[in-house]
Motif scaffolding. Structure first.
Motif, short mmCIF file in Angstrom:
data_model
loop_
_atom_site.label_atom_id
_atom_site.label_comp_id
_atom_site.label_asym_id
_atom_site.label_seq_id
_atom_site.Cartn_x
_atom_site.Cartn_y
_atom_site.Cartn_z
N HIS A 232 0.55 -13.89 -13.27
CA HIS A 232 0.20 -13.91 -11.99
C HIS A 232 1.02 -12.73 -11.43
O HIS A 232 2.14 -12.73 -11.13
N LYS A 233 0.16 -11.49 -11.19
CA LYS A 233 0.87 -10.40 -10.76
C LYS A 233 1.08 -10.51 -9.14
O LYS A 233 0.18 -10.92 -8.32
N SER A 234 2.27 -10.39 -8.68
CA SER A 234 2.67 -10.54 -7.31
C SER A 234 2.06 -9.42 -6.57
O SER A 234 1.54 -8.52 -7.04
N TYR A 235 2.23 -9.69 -5.07
CA TYR A 235 1.41 -8.65 -4.32
C TYR A 235 2.42 -7.69 -3.69
O TYR A 235 3.79 -8.23 -3.46
N THR A 236 2.12 -6.44 -3.34
CA THR A 236 3.17 -5.41 -2.98
C THR A 236 2.99 -5.82 -1.37
O THR A 236 1.91 -6.33 -0.92
N ASN A 237 3.81 -5.23 -0.61
CA ASN A 237 3.82 -5.39 0.87
C ASN A 237 2.51 -4.79 1.37
O ASN A 237 1.98 -5.39 2.24
N GLN A 238 2.20 -3.55 1.02
CA GLN A 238 1.00 -3.03 1.38
C GLN A 238 -0.33 -4.06 1.08
O GLN A 238 -1.12 -4.18 2.11
N GLU A 239 -0.41 -4.48 0.01
CA GLU A 239 -1.54 -5.40 -0.52
C GLU A 239 -1.42 -6.70 0.41
O GLU A 239 -2.57 -7.23 0.84
N LEU A 241 -0.07 -7.20 3.33
CA LEU A 241 -0.54 -6.65 4.77
C LEU A 241 -2.09 -6.83 4.70
O LEU A 241 -2.57 -7.26 6.00
N ALA A 242 -2.80 -6.19 3.87
CA ALA A 242 -4.19 -5.91 3.84
C ALA A 242 -4.83 -7.11 3.96
O ALA A 242 -5.80 -7.41 4.71
N ILE A 243 -4.49 -8.08 3.08
CA ILE A 243 -4.89 -9.34 3.14
C ILE A 243 -4.73 -10.31 4.36
O ILE A 243 -5.47 -10.76 4.93
N LYS A 244 -3.59 -10.11 4.81
CA LYS A 244 -3.10 -11.00 6.14
C LYS A 244 -4.14 -10.43 7.25
O LYS A 244 -4.45 -11.35 8.06
N ASN A 245 -4.28 -9.18 7.25
CA ASN A 245 -4.79 -8.65 8.35
C ASN A 245 -6.44 -9.05 8.25
O ASN A 245 -6.96 -9.42 9.36
N TYR A 246 -6.87 -9.33 7.20
CA TYR A 246 -8.42 -9.78 6.88
C TYR A 246 -8.57 -11.28 7.20
O TYR A 246 -9.25 -11.49 7.81
N CYS A 247 -7.44 -12.05 6.93
CA CYS A 247 -7.50 -13.54 7.16
C CYS A 247 -7.53 -13.87 8.74
O CYS A 247 -8.19 -14.61 9.22
N LEU A 248 -6.49 -12.83 9.26
CA LEU A 248 -6.15 -13.12 10.74
C LEU A 248 -7.42 -12.87 11.41
O LEU A 248 -7.91 -13.44 12.47
N GLU A 249 -8.39 -11.95 10.88
CA GLU A 249 -9.47 -11.64 11.79
C GLU A 249 -10.82 -12.53 11.34
O GLU A 249 -11.61 -12.56 12.15
N LYS A 352 -10.47 -4.92 -1.53
CA LYS A 352 -10.72 -3.96 -2.63
C LYS A 352 -9.50 -4.22 -3.55
O LYS A 352 -9.13 -3.38 -3.90
N LEU A 353 -9.05 -5.32 -3.58
CA LEU A 353 -8.12 -5.56 -4.36
C LEU A 353 -8.12 -6.74 -5.49
O LEU A 353 -7.53 -7.14 -6.26
#
Length: 415
Positions: A232-239, A241-249, A352-353
């Motif tokens: 299971h590949k871990s997420y970079t800080n940028q990735e 953050l992208a998922i967090k912003n999507y989820c919060l919205e 797009k991940l």
């Protein structure tokens, strides 16, 4: 437009309102003992517009036929002497009937077979049913869920290939190999999934072999398929953050689920789904042994960032038996095993991940890596991961690509 008496009674014999009530009570007493809600259509009164007694009055509704697995229309004729009396009887009948429909009344209930001692000549499907009952009473819930799902795959195969007449003793090595071939060629499942299905089926037949019900395990001798190790590949800080912003919205509940995995190192499966409000303590979260991989009940600490989210959702205000990540918020209903994975896939697609070997479980690894680089405290990592010893934690960190700088030993001061 009027109805002939034969049209009205085409599905049921004519009966009075009182007889109808008695008949439905009989149906109600034969309810299938399952905690399911069956389809139905509530009663309606059909009568002439002019309240004529010469034309038919009847109460109509639809009830579930458990044998035919479909709705069945019932019509009960009202035959009182006056329009007022018919309306009164109709009201009573509708009220009582609707209550029974809502409570689960059915007709033609399926009589469940009593499973007796399993023998070689016992139908294979019956042997599976007994095995699952045994597992449900003796193993952890998630083990039962896995066995049930995997053996359903075998049941579907037997049904598809018209082999439901096989008995426990007549299922041979050739049948087992044909099933594996089917999974490879027809189902095109991944090798790891096929190996897991083979292991479950081998455990099922091994259960009866140990009881000396059968002499051989038909799945013994079938080799596992080659599986390429994937992590299971871990997420970079940028990735992240992208998922967090999507989820919060778009899906705040998904971010709540991710947070418990990321901060609490909670396994993104049954452990996560089974968390209840009662598992939240002031400073820790209790992972109950019956729901954990190890089988031991253990606490993990609640970091300040997770506590902030817990308070934001006011989770501790809900009843203690509610599942934290239940259906549409804390509730009495546990979500199915793929619920959060499905929602996470949508988040990966939106950001797009996809195709990067990322998945929902990887948030645990991401959290471990973040805590390590923030603290470098191996015992803290071990405790939060609920590892039995430091050696396990060291191997885990190495699998995540974290290595220790052994050159630091050279800073040892000279005497």
């Amino acid at each position: 437009m009027g109805f002939s008496r034969s049209q009205i009674c085409q599905n049921d014999k004519q009966m009075t309102a009182k007889q109808a009530q008695q008949q439905l009570i009989q149906d109600k007493s034969k309810l299938i003992p399952m905690s399911e809600t069956y389809p139905y259509k509530l009663c309606r009164l059909s009568k002439p517009k002019d309240n004529s007694l010469e034309k038919p009055w009847y109460v109509e509704f639809y009830v579930w036929d458990a044998t035919k697995q479909k709705l069945h229309r019932k019509r009960y004729v009202l035959s009182d002497d006056t329009a007022k009396a018919r309306e009164i009887e109709a009201a009573k009948l509708i009220k009582q009937t609707n209550q029974q429909l809502i409570a689960g009344a059915v007709i033609n209930p399926v009589q469940k077979k009593q499973i007796g001692p399993i023998q070689p000549e016992t139908p294979l499907l019956e042997a599976i049913a007994f095995f699952l009952k045994y597992i449900k009473g003796s193993k952890k819930p998630r083990t039962y869920e896995t066995y049930k799902s995997d053996l359903q795959k075998l049941t579907d195969y037997l049904t598809t290939t018209n082999q439901t007449n096989l008995t426990l003793g007549t299922f041979t090595f050739n049948h087992a190999q044909a099933y594996i071939d089917y999974l490879i060629i027809d189902q095109q499942l991944k090798n790891l999934r096929i190996n897991n299905l083979k292991a479950t089926n081998s455990a099922f037949f091994g259960f009866y072999q140990k009881r000396k019900t059968i002499n051989e395990n038909p799945f013994k001798g079938i080799d596992n398929l080659d599986v390429q190790a994937s992590k299971h590949k871990s997420y970079t800080n940028q990735e992240a953050l992208a998922i967090k912003n999507y989820c919060l919205e778009h899906d705040p509940r998904l971010w709540l689920a991710i947070s418990f995995v990321y901060y609490g190192f909670i396994r993104a499966g049954y452990e996560l789904r089974s968390l209840t409000i009662g598992n939240l303590f002031e400073k820790t979260i209790l992972i109950e042994g019956q729901n954990s991989k190890s089988g031991d009940s253990e606490h993990v600490m609640i970091p300040a960032a997770l506590e902030k989210i817990i308070q934001q959702y006011k989770l501790r205000d809900y009843p203690k038996h509610y599942y934290i990540l239940g259906t549409d918020g804390p509730s009495e209903t546990m979500v199915d095993k793929n619920h959060w994975y499905r929602r996470h896939v949508k988040a990966l697609e939106a950001t797009k991940l996809t195709g990067l070997n990322h998945d929902f479980y990887a948030w645990k690894h991401t959290g471990v890596i973040a805590l390590w680089f923030a603290t470098k405290e191996i015992e803290l990592i071990r405790s939060q991961c609920r590892h039995k010893d430091i050696a396990t934690t060291l191997l885990y960190l190495r699998d995540l690509g974290i290595y220790f700088d052994y050159t630091l030993i050279n800073k040892f001061p000279e005497l």
